[in-house]
Write a protein that holds these residues in place. Structure first.
Motif, PDB file in Angstrom:
ATOM      1  N   ILE A 504       0.863  -1.148  -0.036  1.00 47.03           N
ATOM      2  CA  ILE A 504       0.044   0.010  -0.084  1.00 47.03           C
ATOM      3  C   ILE A 504       0.750   1.230  -0.087  1.00 47.03           C
ATOM      4  O   ILE A 504       1.829   1.548   0.814  1.00 47.03           O
ATOM      5  N   GLU A 505       0.996   2.038  -1.014  1.00 45.38           N
ATOM      6  CA  GLU A 505       1.492   3.074  -1.079  1.00 45.38           C
ATOM      7  C   GLU A 505       1.029   4.431  -0.234  1.00 45.38           C
ATOM      8  O   GLU A 505      -0.334   4.489  -0.224  1.00 45.38           O
ATOM      9  N   VAL A 506       1.717   4.962   0.585  1.00 47.71           N
ATOM     10  CA  VAL A 506       1.424   5.880   1.591  1.00 47.71           C
ATOM     11  C   VAL A 506       1.730   7.422   1.222  1.00 47.71           C
ATOM     12  O   VAL A 506       2.971   7.347   0.956  1.00 47.71           O
ATOM     13  N   ASP A 507       0.892   8.402   1.109  1.00 47.80           N
ATOM     14  CA  ASP A 507       1.456   9.622   0.598  1.00 47.80           C
ATOM     15  C   ASP A 507       1.967  10.146   2.003  1.00 47.80           C
ATOM     16  O   ASP A 507       1.199  10.710   2.876  1.00 47.80           O
ATOM     17  N   ASP A 508       3.134  10.297   1.960  1.00 45.55           N
ATOM     18  CA  ASP A 508       3.835  11.057   3.303  1.00 45.55           C
ATOM     19  C   ASP A 508       4.192  12.556   3.059  1.00 45.55           C
ATOM     20  O   ASP A 508       4.912  13.221   3.645  1.00 45.55           O
ATOM     21  N   GLU A 509       3.598  13.210   2.074  1.00 43.86           N
ATOM     22  CA  GLU A 509       3.792  14.857   1.598  1.00 43.86           C
ATOM     23  C   GLU A 509       3.638  15.455   3.054  1.00 43.86           C
ATOM     24  O   GLU A 509       4.234  16.484   3.274  1.00 43.86           O
ATOM     25  N   ASP A 510       2.489  15.210   3.803  1.00 41.64           N
ATOM     26  CA  ASP A 510       2.392  16.149   4.765  1.00 41.64           C
ATOM     27  C   ASP A 510       3.402  16.057   5.742  1.00 41.64           C
ATOM     28  O   ASP A 510       3.526  16.804   6.542  1.00 41.64           O
ATOM     29  N   ASP A 511       4.027  14.781   5.958  1.00 38.23           N
ATOM     30  CA  ASP A 511       5.088  14.381   6.946  1.00 38.23           C
ATOM     31  C   ASP A 511       6.381  15.219   6.592  1.00 38.23           C
ATOM     32  O   ASP A 511       7.189  15.228   7.362  1.00 38.23           O
ATOM     33  N   ASP A 512       6.518  15.547   5.169  1.00 39.43           N
ATOM     34  CA  ASP A 512       7.818  16.132   4.836  1.00 39.43           C
ATOM     35  C   ASP A 512       7.986  17.449   5.151  1.00 39.43           C
ATOM     36  O   ASP A 512       7.683  18.219   4.213  1.00 39.43           O
ATOM     37  N   GLU A 513       8.254  17.755   6.226  1.00 39.08           N
ATOM     38  CA  GLU A 513       8.631  19.074   6.641  1.00 39.08           C
ATOM     39  C   GLU A 513       9.944  19.691   6.064  1.00 39.08           C
ATOM     40  O   GLU A 513      10.877  19.031   6.129  1.00 39.08           O
ATOM     41  N   PRO A 514       9.888  20.843   5.576  1.00 33.94           N
ATOM     42  CA  PRO A 514      10.984  21.402   5.045  1.00 33.94           C
ATOM     43  C   PRO A 514      12.053  21.697   6.026  1.00 33.94           C
ATOM     44  O   PRO A 514      11.705  22.063   7.266  1.00 33.94           O
ATOM     45  N   ASN A 515      13.356  21.754   5.738  1.00 40.05           N
ATOM     46  CA  ASN A 515      14.373  22.131   6.861  1.00 40.05           C
ATOM     47  C   ASN A 515      14.209  23.393   7.155  1.00 40.05           C
ATOM     48  O   ASN A 515      14.344  24.522   6.524  1.00 40.05           O
ATOM     49  N   LYS A 516      13.787  23.830   8.736  1.00 41.84           N
ATOM     50  CA  LYS A 516      13.730  25.149   8.839  1.00 41.84           C
ATOM     51  C   LYS A 516      14.837  26.074   8.646  1.00 41.84           C
ATOM     52  O   LYS A 516      14.629  27.325   8.395  1.00 41.84           O
ATOM     53  N   TYR A 517      16.283  25.629   8.923  1.00 39.94           N
ATOM     54  CA  TYR A 517      17.128  26.446   8.825  1.00 39.94           C
ATOM     55  C   TYR A 517      17.380  26.838   7.325  1.00 39.94           C
ATOM     56  O   TYR A 517      17.707  27.716   6.936  1.00 39.94           O
ATOM     57  N   ILE A 518      17.453  25.836   6.474  1.00 41.91           N
ATOM     58  CA  ILE A 518      17.283  26.043   4.819  1.00 41.91           C
ATOM     59  C   ILE A 518      16.469  27.154   4.526  1.00 41.91           C
ATOM     60  O   ILE A 518      16.874  28.034   3.739  1.00 41.91           O
ATOM     61  N   GLN A 519      15.269  26.924   5.005  1.00 37.41           N
ATOM     62  CA  GLN A 519      14.184  27.880   4.648  1.00 37.41           C
ATOM     63  C   GLN A 519      14.495  29.157   4.982  1.00 37.41           C
ATOM     64  O   GLN A 519      14.298  30.328   4.331  1.00 37.41           O
TER      65      GLN A 519
END
Length: 834
Positions: A504-519
């Motif tokens: 089962i493919e799970v969509d993990d886009e919501d869990d993929d938070e960008p690196n705070k320091y890089i932003q």
């Protein structure tokens, strides 16, 4: 409120007295612009007396005393300390706050001090008609002796003495609440000052009064009696050029600016005018008077009214309803310091929401959160509290590159009273930092210029920079740990399988938070790089905070640090390679990258203009030299060194006729023509001297808008033409070039050599050296390719005149259109529309 216009004849008239050190300070200020000396050190005065006693005048000399014009001395002291007259309100509120602190401190052991008035507060009133301003507090107050001693001696600061005494154990609580030089700032805006004060241990309320420009003051019993209960009331009779301070808007702005975080409530009395119906007031009064009227009488009157009921028209009803109005002035109190000074509280008591809420107060932006913050107490020779924030968005001035015009966001407080928000408490590269600094070790009544050069400020600045750099470093570490933790979790996460055994493919886009320091870094990187240039002491720490795209990174948010780069270098590699250019796409396709791609060597991409200046100050990292791949002398130590030397010697001998002729042909445009050791696909490329400007740096220097009288030779890079000894173009030129000086060279050979140079320039990032010559060569090439014998223009045509014809209308889209396509029945057309 009462205004003290004149004092009774029985009022005493003491002479204005100056402390010895205050007189000395004023005298020095009259001769030069040295910092002010405060009259807080009694030991200094004693030492001065001893020195005077030991002095022996010349024999036979006559003794005279200096004549001092006290009013002039007072004017010197006041105007040398304050360059902005707005600060008078800050000084008076600060004095009031000190008086409130004192009575609160004493009430712990003497609760009866608060009997007459429990509230500890400061109230500000103004009278626009009489041009007066009143600041009233419910502090400790003063008796007659206190008024004489505290307001009659310039530069007598009880609070300063108390704070100094805390350090050596000699603090006397009676010193708090006394007036220093700050009180006399009132004369910046007032030509007469009236002080009414009531001490809780004295049954009499006294009034002190003095006028600007006179060397005397007056004290008398207040003819109003005890109107204060406890505390002090200062009334300023404003000068003509200071009448703006009788405005609620002005007072509100100044009080919020300077005294937003004082401990005790600060209220401003505001006035408003509104129209009130006169008849409504009279009817209300009549209703109160007839409250006990017999109920039966009311019923009879009501019955009579019913019997004599007369129909009233709408017009008459409106007339009855229209009533007279009059203007009424109403007063209300507005609390100005509702925000709490959370930097004085313990960090354990403050939540993240509290910090973000205070950030919105500091930043004046309600829709933006801070990226990080640092709340700390600095202890040592200088003690201060601080709360500094890392913004998430670039200030508009920095976004436009106006760093010199950008005002820093740090506010300096002394015991929660704002001194200034214009101090350079941060170096230029950290000017985006916002927050507050509160120190008890700073003098409150001193001008900005003097305090800026204070040793205390320099120490505070040094500690602040260290804390801010540490805050950014912690943000980087925490962000990378979180990103790495998310990656590890994703790798170890077990796959879910359905009933049929399919994954089962799970969509993990919501869990993929960008690196705070890089932003954050993507927005503020130029500032950190400027820090590497300007801050020698913190250069090493700042270089560890830098991040770059490279030839091995993938994606907009994929960055590499110097530490990471060094960690994945080739075993034989001892240099950090970088490529400075305009865009990553251009650099990726450049021929400079051919050899590095072939060997799998990572190259950092420097795309910010400031990068070129940064590497001039950052020569190495962790012992690894930073090397630009666009410079000459690039060597790869994985190759057979002996074989490389033999090849080099062979190629130099083989192509000597060509390099000699090209050096002569290209002339002063190039430094020399050399055999390349790194080219793969390209026949030639122009690189830069190891110690000269790169092509990118030359472009940046030529783009400076305000360059005056620049020497072109100073901007131009030292260009080296590298030819590829394995490329067929180069071999063809070798065969066609002259072997001797007097050999004849065809124009086609010269064109080919110059076109090779043009190609090498563009491949190296340089502009075409001779645009006119380039255009002529391209014209000759096109003539050959298109088989054009000459480029003479054809004769111009002379077409016959034609009659104007209407433009053709495209009716293709109207095919099949008829009246049946329209629903005429749905249209509501009246006779007037037809």
């Amino acid at each position: 409120f009462f205004i003290f216009h004149h004092l009774p004849l029985t009022a005493t008239k003491p002479t204005m007295r100056f402390n010895r050190l205050a007189l000395g300070a004023a005298a020095v200020l009259g001769l030069c612009s040295v910092p002010v000396i405060y009259a807080d050190d009694a030991a200094a005065a004693t030492a001065s007396d001893d020195a005077a006693a030991a002095y022996l005048p010349p024999e036979g000399a006559e003794s005279y005393k200096f004549d001092a014009e006290v009013d002039k001395m007072l004017d010197i002291v006041i105007n040398s300390l304050y360059t902005n007259k707005d600060v008078f309100l800050r000084e008076l509120i600060s004095n009031a706050s000190d008086a409130l602190d004192k009575v609160r401190f004493l009430s712990v052991t003497k609760p009866e001090l608060l009997q007459d008035k429990e509230e500890l507060e400061v109230r500000i009133e103004y009278d626009e008609d009489n041009k007066t301003l009143t600041i009233r507090d419910s502090g400790i107050g003063m008796n007659k002796e206190d008024l004489t001693k505290n307001l009659g001696t310039v530069a007598r600061s009880g609070t300063t003495k108390f704070m100094e005494g805390l350090g050596d154990g000699t603090a006397d609580i009676s010193q708090i609440g006394q007036f220093g030089v700050g009180f006399y700032s009132a004369f910046l805006v007032a030509d007469r000052v009236t002080v009414a004060s009531k001490h809780p241990d004295d049954t009499v309320q006294y009034v002190w009064e003095s006028t600007d420009g006179h060397d005397a003051f007056y004290i008398a019993e207040d003819p109003r009696g005890n109107t204060l209960g406890r505390g002090t009331e200062i009334t300023l009779h404003l000068k003509e050029d200071a009448e703006e301070y009788a405005s609620p808007y002005k007072l509100r702005t100044l009080a919020k600016h300077y005294s937003e975080f004082v401990t005790h409530p600060l209220h401003l009395r505001t006035t408003s005018k509104e129209m009130v119906d006169v008849e409504e007031e009279e009817e209300a009064a009549a209703a109160d008077a007839d409250a006990d009227t017999d109920e039966e009488k009311k019923e009879e009157e009501q019955t009579g009214d019913d019997e004599d009921d007369i129909e009233v028209s709408d017009e008459d009803a409106e007339t009855e309803k229209s009533k007279k109005q009059k203007e009424v002035t109403t007063y209300s109190w507005e609390e100005l310091n509702t925000e709490q000074a959370i930097w004085t509280r313990s960090k354990e008591e403050i939540t993240d929401d509290d910090y973000q809420g205070f950030w919105k107060v500091v930043n004046k932006q309600a829709n933006e959160n801070a990226t990080a913050w640092s709340h700390f107490d600095a202890e040592g020779n200088i003690n201060f509290k601080s709360l500094v924030y890392l913004p998430s968005e670039i200030p508009p001035q920095l976004l436009q590159g106006n760093m010199d015009e950008y005002r820093g966001g740090l506010k300096l407080y002394v015991r929660k009273v704002l001194i200034s928000d214009e101090f350079d408490l941060m170096p230029r590269y950290l000017s985006f930092i916002r927050g507050v600094i509160d120190s008890d070790d700073l003098p409150l009544n001193v001008n900005r210029e003097t305090l800026q050069e204070s040793k205390i400020i320099k120490i505070i600045k040094k500690k602040l920079v260290r804390k801010v750099v540490e805050m950014i470093r912690k943000l980087a570490i925490d962000s990378e740990k979180k990103s790495k933790g998310d990656e590890d979790e994703a790798e170890t996460k077990e796959a879910e399988i359905d009933a049929d055994g399919n994954v089962i493919e799970v969509d993990d886009e919501d869990d993929d938070e960008p690196n705070k320091y890089i932003q954050w870094y993507k927005k503020f990187a130029p500032s950190l790089k400027m820090g590497v240039i300007e801050d020698d002491a913190n250069r090493g720490k700042l270089s560890k905070l830098l991040r770059f795209h490279s030839s091995k990174t993938d994606g907009e948010d994929d960055f590499v640090s110097f530490e990471q780069y060094v960690g994945r270098m080739k075993e034989w590699q001892d240099e950090i390679y970088f490529f400075a250019g305009q865009s990553e796409e251009e650099m990726e396709a450049s021929h400079f990258m051919d050899k590095f791609k072939e060997k799998g060597v990572e190259v950092l991409y420097f795309t910010d203009p400031i990068d070129e200046y940064m590497v001039q100050n950052l020569r190495d990292f962790d012992g690894k030299k930073l090397t630009a791949i666009t410079k000459e002398g690039i060597k790869f130590k994985d190759e057979d060194e002996d074989l490389v030397k033999r090849r080099e010697k062979y190629y130099q001998k083989q192509f000597k006729p060509l390099t000699k002729w090209l050096n002569k042909l290209y002339g002063p445009n190039v430094m020399r023509v050399a055999i390349s050791k790194r080219l793969g696909r390209a026949p030639a490329i122009v690189s830069s001297s190891e110690y000269g400007h790169s092509a990118n740096m030359e472009r940046i220097m030529r783009a400076q808008a305000f360059t005056h009288g620049a020497n072109d030779a100073m901007m131009q890079a030292m260009r080296i033409v590298e030819i590829n000894p394995r490329h067929p173009f180069v071999h063809k030129l070798l065969n066609a070039c002259p072997k001797e000086d007097d050999d004849v060279v065809t124009d086609d050979t010269k064109d080919a050599a110059m076109m090779l140079y043009d190609m090498a320039l563009m491949s190296g990032g340089f502009p075409i050296a001779d645009n006119a010559g380039y255009s002529e060569r391209m014209t000759r090439v096109l003539k050959t390719m298109l088989d054009v014998s000459d480029v003479n223009l054809a004769d111009e045509v002379d077409p016959p005149e034609e009659e104007d014809e209407p433009e053709d209308v495209d009716t293709d889209d109207l095919d099949g259109l008829n009246m049946d396509d329209f629903d005429m029945d749905s249209l509501d057309l009246g006779e007037e529309d037809i």
